[in-house]
Write an enzyme that holds these catalytic residues in place. Structure first.
Site, PDB file in Angstrom:
ATOM      1  N   LYS A   1      33.740  45.736  37.459  1.00 30.95           N
ATOM      2  CA  LYS A   1      34.324  44.929  38.535  1.00 30.95           C
ATOM      3  C   LYS A   1      35.724  45.450  38.873  1.00 30.95           C
ATOM      4  O   LYS A   1      36.653  45.292  38.092  1.00 30.95           O
ATOM      5  CB  LYS A   1      34.422  43.450  38.145  1.00 30.95           C
ATOM      6  CG  LYS A   1      34.721  42.587  39.384  1.00 30.95           C
ATOM      7  CD  LYS A   1      35.371  41.269  39.098  1.00 30.95           C
ATOM      8  CE  LYS A   1      36.841  41.331  38.888  1.00 30.95           C
ATOM      9  NZ  LYS A   1      37.643  41.747  40.061  1.00 30.95           N
TER      10      LYS A   1
ATOM     11  N   GLU B   1      43.880  46.767  27.628  1.00 34.35           N
ATOM     12  CA  GLU B   1      45.091  47.563  27.911  1.00 34.35           C
ATOM     13  C   GLU B   1      45.933  46.694  28.836  1.00 34.35           C
ATOM     14  O   GLU B   1      45.555  46.437  29.979  1.00 34.35           O
ATOM     15  CB  GLU B   1      44.695  48.896  28.544  1.00 34.35           C
ATOM     16  CG  GLU B   1      45.801  49.928  28.461  1.00 34.35           C
ATOM     17  CD  GLU B   1      46.516  50.104  29.770  1.00 34.35           C
ATOM     18  OE1 GLU B   1      47.621  49.521  29.896  1.00 34.35           O
ATOM     19  OE2 GLU B   1      45.993  50.791  30.658  1.00 34.35           O
TER      20      GLU B   1
ATOM     21  N   CYS C   1      51.873  49.780  34.057  1.00 41.15           N
ATOM     22  CA  CYS C   1      52.056  48.961  32.857  1.00 41.15           C
ATOM     23  C   CYS C   1      53.064  49.613  31.912  1.00 41.15           C
ATOM     24  O   CYS C   1      53.700  48.943  31.121  1.00 41.15           O
ATOM     25  CB  CYS C   1      50.718  48.728  32.171  1.00 41.15           C
ATOM     26  SG  CYS C   1      49.712  50.196  32.094  1.00 41.15           S
TER      27      CYS C   1
ATOM     28  N   GLU D   1      57.470  41.228  32.488  1.00 39.49           N
ATOM     29  CA  GLU D   1      57.002  42.374  33.260  1.00 39.49           C
ATOM     30  C   GLU D   1      57.062  42.023  34.746  1.00 39.49           C
ATOM     31  O   GLU D   1      56.377  41.104  35.196  1.00 39.49           O
ATOM     32  CB  GLU D   1      55.559  42.717  32.859  1.00 39.49           C
ATOM     33  CG  GLU D   1      55.055  43.953  33.543  1.00 39.49           C
ATOM     34  CD  GLU D   1      53.642  44.328  33.109  1.00 39.49           C
ATOM     35  OE1 GLU D   1      52.798  43.430  32.966  1.00 39.49           O
ATOM     36  OE2 GLU D   1      53.388  45.528  32.922  1.00 39.49           O
TER      37      GLU D   1
HETATM   38  P1  ADP Z   1      47.528  41.487  38.122  1.00 35.27           P
HETATM   39  O1  ADP Z   1      48.223  40.306  37.522  1.00 35.27           O
HETATM   40  O2  ADP Z   1      48.250  42.740  37.947  1.00 35.27           O
HETATM   41  O3  ADP Z   1      46.967  41.234  39.497  1.00 35.27           O
HETATM   42  P2  ADP Z   1      45.239  40.755  36.706  1.00 35.27           P
HETATM   43  O4  ADP Z   1      45.323  40.807  35.244  1.00 35.27           O
HETATM   44  O5  ADP Z   1      45.351  39.423  37.391  1.00 35.27           O
HETATM   45  O6  ADP Z   1      46.293  41.753  37.235  1.00 35.27           O
HETATM   46  O7  ADP Z   1      43.916  41.429  37.240  1.00 35.27           O
HETATM   47  C1  ADP Z   1      43.325  42.556  36.668  1.00 35.27           C
HETATM   48  C2  ADP Z   1      41.829  42.393  36.808  1.00 35.27           C
HETATM   49  O8  ADP Z   1      41.456  41.195  36.132  1.00 35.27           O
HETATM   50  C3  ADP Z   1      41.315  42.249  38.232  1.00 35.27           C
HETATM   51  O9  ADP Z   1      40.091  42.945  38.357  1.00 35.27           O
HETATM   52  C4  ADP Z   1      41.075  40.762  38.355  1.00 35.27           C
HETATM   53  O10 ADP Z   1      40.082  40.436  39.293  1.00 35.27           O
HETATM   54  C5  ADP Z   1      40.636  40.408  36.963  1.00 35.27           C
HETATM   55  N1  ADP Z   1      40.817  38.997  36.600  1.00 35.27           N
HETATM   56  C6  ADP Z   1      41.797  38.152  37.006  1.00 35.27           C
HETATM   57  N2  ADP Z   1      41.605  36.927  36.493  1.00 35.27           N
HETATM   58  C7  ADP Z   1      40.484  36.983  35.728  1.00 35.27           C
HETATM   59  C8  ADP Z   1      39.760  36.050  34.911  1.00 35.27           C
HETATM   60  N3  ADP Z   1      40.141  34.788  34.797  1.00 35.27           N
HETATM   61  N4  ADP Z   1      38.655  36.480  34.272  1.00 35.27           N
HETATM   62  C9  ADP Z   1      38.255  37.778  34.370  1.00 35.27           C
HETATM   63  N5  ADP Z   1      38.878  38.683  35.128  1.00 35.27           N
HETATM   64  C10 ADP Z   1      39.976  38.308  35.786  1.00 35.27           C
END
Ligand code: ADP
Length: 534
Positions: A231, A306, A341, A438
């Site tokens: 995804k 990561e 990161c 961050e």
């Molecule tokens: P950022 O904060 O840098 O946008 P995220 O950690 O929110 O990064 O997102 C990284 C990935 O995690 C994306 O593919 C996002 O769709 C996914 N993601 C965000 N929230 C969830 C969740 N609750 N469960 C699984 N995947 C998630």
């Protein structure tokens, strides 16, 4: 009937009228390269690709979301809609997991020899290089990064990762182990281990290096014989979909890699919690990493993470070359707009050179040319989304309220697109959120130190431990400091040096496990001990 939802939570279109376009109309696709707001538009080939309806890749077929819904993908340089992709939900994840399971249990993937598997993986690397121009351009309009940077960094690194991993497919080996079972005196055994694929792997990736993160995740998973549901981030799903086409062209059998677009809270959460998934590999924020760990507990699937960082970049007064070190400090934070990161976001500088370093990094910050990623002269593009713009400006405003000194930058740039000024901050204290958290933008905090004994606790004073750097020509001091730093990577007299052969990952709350190198293969295999009574 297809409906189009705007990804308003993540990336609200600054031009709401465009967000209502229906599938297939997003980027014109008229085959003419044209000026867009005075800036170059995408090439005819990419425009035609963007104009085609976008689907999930499940069991080797391109399919709509089960509910028929899509969401808008925006160009962060101007907020315009460039494509619509499936707004997948748990039903789509179910279908993708079923396809991956079938491919793993009974598909041709298992029957391929390691050498045949390696050749397919090598071909993927070749196809990335063959399509380098298009992939760099796509990455630029989807993520905002300069096309030239994507072309020399993201794309070749992604290709190299597959070429590196192709070689490992034939080298996943176990051991023969002499055993001496105390309760079976005189008995003889032949014991050995094999390393087998984990099975169905869910991979959830972020938006800062969309294509490269596909490579970091898929390369080792395929080399070790797993099947995958991937995804991509909702902000940047396009290069993963284009990549899906290349996977089929390379000969990856159907169902081995399934690509499902959607939001984190829906598609991502369904994948992390799915009982049919044996392992989840996640790259993203530490906050979401913790959610993933909780979701994975249901079937105790294996987890690798990561996550975030707040990396110290330490300059001693005996740097080998002051100018080169200042260049390195600027690039450590400003590369990829600080959306790394491992960005060198905490600059720790020995007092004697502090003023020179701060003014040098600030001078370089002021000269960085901001603009759309497709403009030839652009050195820094927009942040990826309006949400990210708000996050970074919120941190900067908080820093101002807390009394920090903004040597340069500190604001949004312009009122179109999600541009932020490269920012250098001094006069901070360790309790400020700009020092602890961050920011994920082009914002560096600088602080002076007089002795290593006082610098080291400050450098390690973080919940993160992803990367760190030391600049000094005293090699013994460099080694001593490197050994004391609590970080998964330490660069000495350099920064942001990555290679497919080098493991990368975090200490502390920066993650579990390592990406790349041969170390990552352990995370995609499980060891079976076999004992034969002789
Ligand atoms: P950022 O904060 O840098 O946008 P995220 O950690 O929110 O990064 O997102 C990284 C990935 O995690 C994306 O593919 C996002 O769709 C996914 N993601 C965000 N929230 C969830 C969740 N609750 N469960 C699984 N995947 C998630």
């Amino acid at each position: 009937m297809k409906t189009t939802a705007t990804a308003s939570r993540q990336r609200t279109s600054v031009r709401s009228s465009r967000s209502q376009r229906t599938q297939g109309q997003a980027y014109g696709g008229n085959g003419h390269e044209k000026e867009h707001n005075g800036h170059p538009s995408v090439s005819p080939g990419l425009a035609a690709w963007l104009a085609k309806p976008k689907h999930n890749l499940i069991a080797g077929k391109w399919v709509s979301a089960a509910n028929g819904k899509t969401f808008d993908v925006l160009n962060p340089a101007d907020g315009s809609v460039i494509a619509h992709v499936p707004d997948s939900q748990s039903e789509d994840i179910n279908r993708a997991v079923t396809a991956a399971r079938k491919a793993f249990e009974s598909g041709p993937w298992r029957q391929l020899t390691p050498s045949e598997r390696g050749k397919i993986i090598w071909r993927i690397g070749d196809l990335i290089l063959k399509n380098a121009e298009e992939l760099a351009e796509l990455e630029s309009v989807d993520n905002g990064k300069p096309r030239a940077v994507a072309k020399v960094a993201d794309v070749p690194l992604a290709a190299d990762l597959f070429h590196y991993m192709a070689g490992w497919a034939t080298k996943i080996e176990g051991n023969t182990i002499p055993i001496s079972v105390p309760y079976a005196p005189g008995a003889r055994f032949h014991a050995f281990t094999t390393r087998e694929p984990v099975g169905v792997v869910g991979q959830i990736i972020p938006w800062n290096f969309p294509l490269l993160m596909v490579a970091w995740k898929l390369g080792p998973a395929l080399a070790t014989g797993n099947c995958v549901v991937l995804k991509p981030a909702e902000q940047t799903p396009l290069s993963a979909l284009r990549f899906g086409e290349l996977l089929l062209e390379a000969g990856v059998p159907e169902g081995v890699v399934n690509i499902v677009t959607g939001f984190g809270e829906t598609a991502g959460a369904a994948l992390a919690a799915h009982d049919g998934v044996d392992k989840i590999a996640f790259t993203g924020s530490t906050e979401v990493g913790k959610i993933i760990v909780r979701a994975a507990a249901g079937n105790l699937k294996k987890v690798s993470l990561e996550l975030g960082g707040k990396s110290p970049n330490i300059l001693f007064k005996d740097v080998p070359d002051l100018n080169a070190a200042i260049d390195g400090a600027a690039s450590a934070i400003f590369f990829n707009h600080g959306q790394c990161c491992c960005a060198g976001s905490r600059l720790l500088v020995e007092k004697d050179i502090f003023d020179d370093v701060v003014s040098g990094v600030a001078e370089r910050a002021k000269k960085i040319k901001l603009g759309p990623g497709l403009d030839a002269g652009t050195e820094m593009g927009p942040l990826v989304s309006e949400e990210q713009l708000n996050r970074v400006t919120r941190y900067m405003n908080q820093g101002k309220q807390d009394g920090a000194c903004f040597v340069t930058g500190g604001s949004r740039q312009g009122d179109q697109g999600y541009f932020v000024q490269p920012t250098v901050i001094t006069d901070t204290d360790p309790s400020m959120s700009i020092v602890r958290e961050e920011i994920f933008g082009p914002v560096v905090v600088a602080q002076p130190f007089t002795k290593p004994e006082e610098m080291l606790p400050a450098a390690n004073n973080s919940e993160y431990g992803l990367a760190a750097a030391v600049w000094t020509k005293d090699i013994a001091k460099a080694h001593r400091i490197a050994a004391e730093l609590r970080a998964g990577t330490v660069w000495i007299n350099c920064y942001n040096i990555f290679d497919a052969a080098l493991p990368f990952g975090g200490y502390k709350q920066s993650g579990w496990g390592r990406e790349m190198g041969h170390e990552v293969l352990n995370q995609y295999t499980q060891t079976k001990a076999v004992v034969i009574g002789l």
